[in-house]
Write a protein that holds these residues in place. Structure first.
Motif, PDB file in Angstrom:
ATOM      1  N   VAL A 185      51.440  41.890  35.792  1.00 55.34           N
ATOM      2  CA  VAL A 185      50.007  42.101  36.037  1.00 55.34           C
ATOM      3  C   VAL A 185      49.295  40.766  36.256  1.00 55.34           C
ATOM      4  N   TYR A 186      49.614  39.788  35.430  1.00 54.11           N
ATOM      5  CA  TYR A 186      48.933  38.497  35.536  1.00 54.11           C
ATOM      6  C   TYR A 186      49.223  37.834  36.882  1.00 54.11           C
ATOM      7  N   GLY A 187      50.494  37.848  37.289  1.00 51.02           N
ATOM      8  CA  GLY A 187      50.857  37.242  38.565  1.00 51.02           C
ATOM      9  C   GLY A 187      50.136  37.905  39.727  1.00 51.02           C
ATOM     10  N   ALA A 188      50.061  39.236  39.698  1.00 51.16           N
ATOM     11  CA  ALA A 188      49.369  39.964  40.765  1.00 51.16           C
ATOM     12  C   ALA A 188      47.878  39.618  40.778  1.00 51.16           C
ATOM     13  N   CYS A 189      47.282  39.553  39.598  1.00 53.78           N
ATOM     14  CA  CYS A 189      45.854  39.213  39.511  1.00 53.78           C
ATOM     15  C   CYS A 189      45.590  37.787  39.965  1.00 53.78           C
ATOM     16  N   ARG A 190      46.499  36.881  39.652  1.00 52.66           N
ATOM     17  CA  ARG A 190      46.327  35.504  40.108  1.00 52.66           C
ATOM     18  C   ARG A 190      46.391  35.415  41.634  1.00 52.66           C
ATOM     19  N   ALA A 191      47.222  36.258  42.238  1.00 56.01           N
ATOM     20  CA  ALA A 191      47.278  36.300  43.700  1.00 56.01           C
ATOM     21  C   ALA A 191      45.941  36.760  44.271  1.00 56.01           C
ATOM     22  N   VAL A 192      45.361  37.756  43.621  1.00 53.49           N
ATOM     23  CA  VAL A 192      44.046  38.254  44.050  1.00 53.49           C
ATOM     24  C   VAL A 192      43.007  37.144  43.954  1.00 53.49           C
ATOM     25  N   VAL A 193      43.013  36.406  42.843  1.00 49.79           N
ATOM     26  CA  VAL A 193      42.048  35.314  42.644  1.00 49.79           C
ATOM     27  C   VAL A 193      42.271  34.205  43.671  1.00 49.79           C
ATOM     28  N   SER A 194      43.543  33.889  43.947  1.00 49.84           N
ATOM     29  CA  SER A 194      43.843  32.807  44.899  1.00 49.84           C
ATOM     30  C   SER A 194      43.323  33.122  46.297  1.00 49.84           C
ATOM     31  N   LEU A 195      43.233  34.412  46.622  1.00 52.63           N
ATOM     32  CA  LEU A 195      42.727  34.834  47.935  1.00 52.63           C
ATOM     33  C   LEU A 195      41.236  35.155  47.892  1.00 52.63           C
ATOM     34  N   LYS A 196      40.617  34.901  46.713  1.00 53.40           N
ATOM     35  CA  LYS A 196      39.183  35.141  46.515  1.00 53.40           C
ATOM     36  C   LYS A 196      38.812  36.601  46.828  1.00 53.40           C
ATOM     37  N   LYS A 197      39.662  37.520  46.360  1.00 52.81           N
ATOM     38  CA  LYS A 197      39.434  38.934  46.607  1.00 52.81           C
ATOM     39  C   LYS A 197      39.084  39.706  45.332  1.00 52.81           C
ATOM     40  N   GLU A 198      38.843  38.980  44.246  1.00 51.79           N
ATOM     41  CA  GLU A 198      38.627  39.678  42.979  1.00 51.79           C
ATOM     42  C   GLU A 198      37.404  40.599  42.995  1.00 51.79           C
ATOM     43  N   LYS A 199      36.424  40.306  43.829  1.00 48.84           N
ATOM     44  CA  LYS A 199      35.236  41.169  43.908  1.00 48.84           C
ATOM     45  C   LYS A 199      35.418  42.307  44.910  1.00 48.84           C
ATOM     46  N   ASP A 200      36.483  42.223  45.704  1.00 45.58           N
ATOM     47  CA  ASP A 200      36.705  43.213  46.759  1.00 45.58           C
ATOM     48  C   ASP A 200      37.715  44.283  46.364  1.00 45.58           C
ATOM     49  N   LEU A 201      38.568  43.975  45.391  1.00 47.12           N
ATOM     50  CA  LEU A 201      39.672  44.863  45.040  1.00 47.12           C
ATOM     51  C   LEU A 201      39.432  45.577  43.715  1.00 47.12           C
ATOM     52  N   THR A 202      39.794  46.841  43.680  1.00 46.06           N
ATOM     53  CA  THR A 202      39.808  47.603  42.436  1.00 46.06           C
ATOM     54  C   THR A 202      41.261  47.688  41.968  1.00 46.06           C
ATOM     55  N   ILE A 203      41.519  47.267  40.731  1.00 45.54           N
ATOM     56  CA  ILE A 203      42.901  47.170  40.235  1.00 45.54           C
ATOM     57  C   ILE A 203      43.083  48.092  39.033  1.00 45.54           C
ATOM     58  N   VAL A 204      44.136  48.891  39.071  1.00 46.29           N
ATOM     59  CA  VAL A 204      44.533  49.723  37.940  1.00 46.29           C
ATOM     60  C   VAL A 204      45.893  49.232  37.468  1.00 46.29           C
ATOM     61  N   ALA A 205      45.999  48.921  36.181  1.00 46.51           N
ATOM     62  CA  ALA A 205      47.233  48.362  35.635  1.00 46.51           C
ATOM     63  C   ALA A 205      47.476  48.923  34.231  1.00 46.51           C
ATOM     64  N   PHE A 206      48.565  48.455  33.622  1.00 44.52           N
ATOM     65  CA  PHE A 206      48.972  48.955  32.312  1.00 44.52           C
ATOM     66  C   PHE A 206      49.102  47.807  31.307  1.00 44.52           C
ATOM     67  N   ASP A 207      48.753  48.110  30.051  1.00 44.11           N
ATOM     68  CA  ASP A 207      49.076  47.309  28.870  1.00 44.11           C
ATOM     69  C   ASP A 207      48.234  46.060  28.678  1.00 44.11           C
ATOM     70  N   SER A 208      48.010  45.775  27.393  1.00 40.78           N
ATOM     71  CA  SER A 208      47.071  44.719  27.002  1.00 40.78           C
ATOM     72  C   SER A 208      47.794  43.470  26.505  1.00 40.78           C
ATOM     73  N   THR A 209      48.638  42.880  27.351  1.00 42.51           N
ATOM     74  CA  THR A 209      49.224  41.598  26.989  1.00 42.51           C
ATOM     75  C   THR A 209      48.105  40.548  27.002  1.00 42.51           C
ATOM     76  N   PRO A 210      48.306  39.409  26.330  1.00 42.52           N
ATOM     77  CA  PRO A 210      47.243  38.393  26.293  1.00 42.52           C
ATOM     78  C   PRO A 210      46.758  37.961  27.677  1.00 42.52           C
ATOM     79  N   THR A 211      47.661  37.813  28.643  1.00 36.94           N
ATOM     80  CA  THR A 211      47.234  37.374  29.979  1.00 36.94           C
ATOM     81  C   THR A 211      46.460  38.478  30.694  1.00 36.94           C
TER      82      THR A 211
END
Length: 339
Positions: free
Chosen positions: A257-283
């Motif tokens: 999940v963290y790696g995928a989210c970092r990819a989203v941030v690197s492309l500056k798409k965090e405000k454009d994408l809706t993400i559904v994921a699982f589990d509450s790891t620290p990252t």
């Protein structure tokens, strides 16, 4: 104090007969067994923990654990649950030996199963790879009297005593319904999955796709496979988003999940994408705090680990068989405020 001897005297049978009734060993006439159990209930008999502990210490059952937990923070809580249960049962002489592996290498998991078999484990807690050879290896252990609990993931055509984990199909259905609440009736979805060799991942995706049939405006544009590895998740997710810039939603099926989210941030798409994921790891929680993730679906990993170890203890020390084949922890929707 109520003892087996006293129950035997009151029922007019031997202590051995009472022991066989209580532990389900050997043949006892149904009417005799019923009389013994009625007396047990009437007197409120409970086994002597000290006696159980002494008996277990003489036997010293070994529980082996095999988890594909290297590089996957989700399993940290499963391990914590297993180890917490182990510490509770140390008085009974139970010994825990854990083996960790990375990813979904069938040969590596088979080698670990062989290794634990060579030290004569009495029980095995395993997160199995969905492969015929793994199922056959587990079945062979069961045939030799080893008590097997599949935790977090299951495997097809396997005769393990029980499974402890989430309902993956329901998890996929819940994820799709949650995305509909967040996006409305239309979504162009990119899927980030862990491995085709994890049956749970496949079931979760099937559940998601089944629920999609109720939302004609939902479509899956592309799928990336990350093997539950954060670096690979970053690379594959970024590649997918660059090749399909019209993706507006991500369904992250498993780890990474963290790696995928970092990819989203690197492309500056965090405000454009809706993400559904699982589990509450620290990252993952960190991504929620940053607003990249709005919500996750929680599988209760600590309880999965604790319950798996508790079932092994009850069987190996108390001769108590599982009450059911599947112990399901509910999928639970979490926001940052109720983590």
């Amino acid at each position: 104090m109520v003892t087996i001897k006293k129950i035997a005297e009151l029922c007019g049978v031997s202590r051995g007969t009472v022991d066989r009734v209580l532990n389900g060993r050997g043949r006892v006439k149904p009417e005799t067994a019923e009389a013994v159990m009625n007396m047990v209930k009437q007197l409120g008999y409970k086994p002597n923990p000290a006696g159980k502990a002494l008996a277990a210490r003489r036997h010293r059952p070994i529980v082996g654990v095999i988890l594909n937990s290297e590089g996957n923070a989700f399993f940290d809580e499963i391990i914590r649950g297993i180890e917490t249960a182990e510490s509770r049962y140390q008085i009974y002489g139970m010994k825990l030996t854990m083996r960790r592996m990375k990813g979904y290498d069938v040969e590596a998991q088979l080698a670990l199963i062989d290794e634990l078999e060579s030290i004569h484990v009495s029980g095995l807690i395993i997160s199995p790879i969905n492969d015929t050879r793994i199922a056959e290896a587990i079945n062979a252990l069961v045939d030799k009297g080893v008590f097997v609990v599949n935790v977090n993931n299951d495997v097809q055509n396997c005769r393990r005593q029980c499974y402890v984990g989430s309902d993956y199909t329901n998890g996929g259905e819940t994820a799709c319904a949650l995305l509909q609440l967040l996006r409305g009736q239309t979504a162009k979805i990119g899927v980030v999955t862990g491995s085709r060799q994890a049956w749970g991942h496949e079931l979760r995706l099937e559940g998601f796709q089944r629920r999609m049939e109720k939302v004609p405006g939902f479509s899956i544009l592309a799928t990336a496979v990350n093997k539950d590895d954060e670096i690979r998740s970053y690379e594959e997710t970024k590649k997918m988003l660059e090749e399909h810039p019209d993706i507006d939603s991500l369904f992250i099926v498993a780890g990474g999940v963290y790696g995928a989210c970092r990819a989203v941030v690197s492309l500056k798409k965090e405000k454009d994408l809706t993400i559904v994921a699982f589990d509450s790891t620290p990252t993952t929680v960190d991504m929620m705090k940053q607003g990249v993730l709005k919500t996750i679906i929680y599988q209760h990993p600590y309880q999965q680990g604790y319950r798996a170890m508790d079932l092994a203890f009850q069987y190996l020390v108390n001769d108590q068989k599982p009450e059911r084949e599947r112990y399901i922890l509910k999928n639970e929707i979490k926001l940052l405020e109720n983590l």
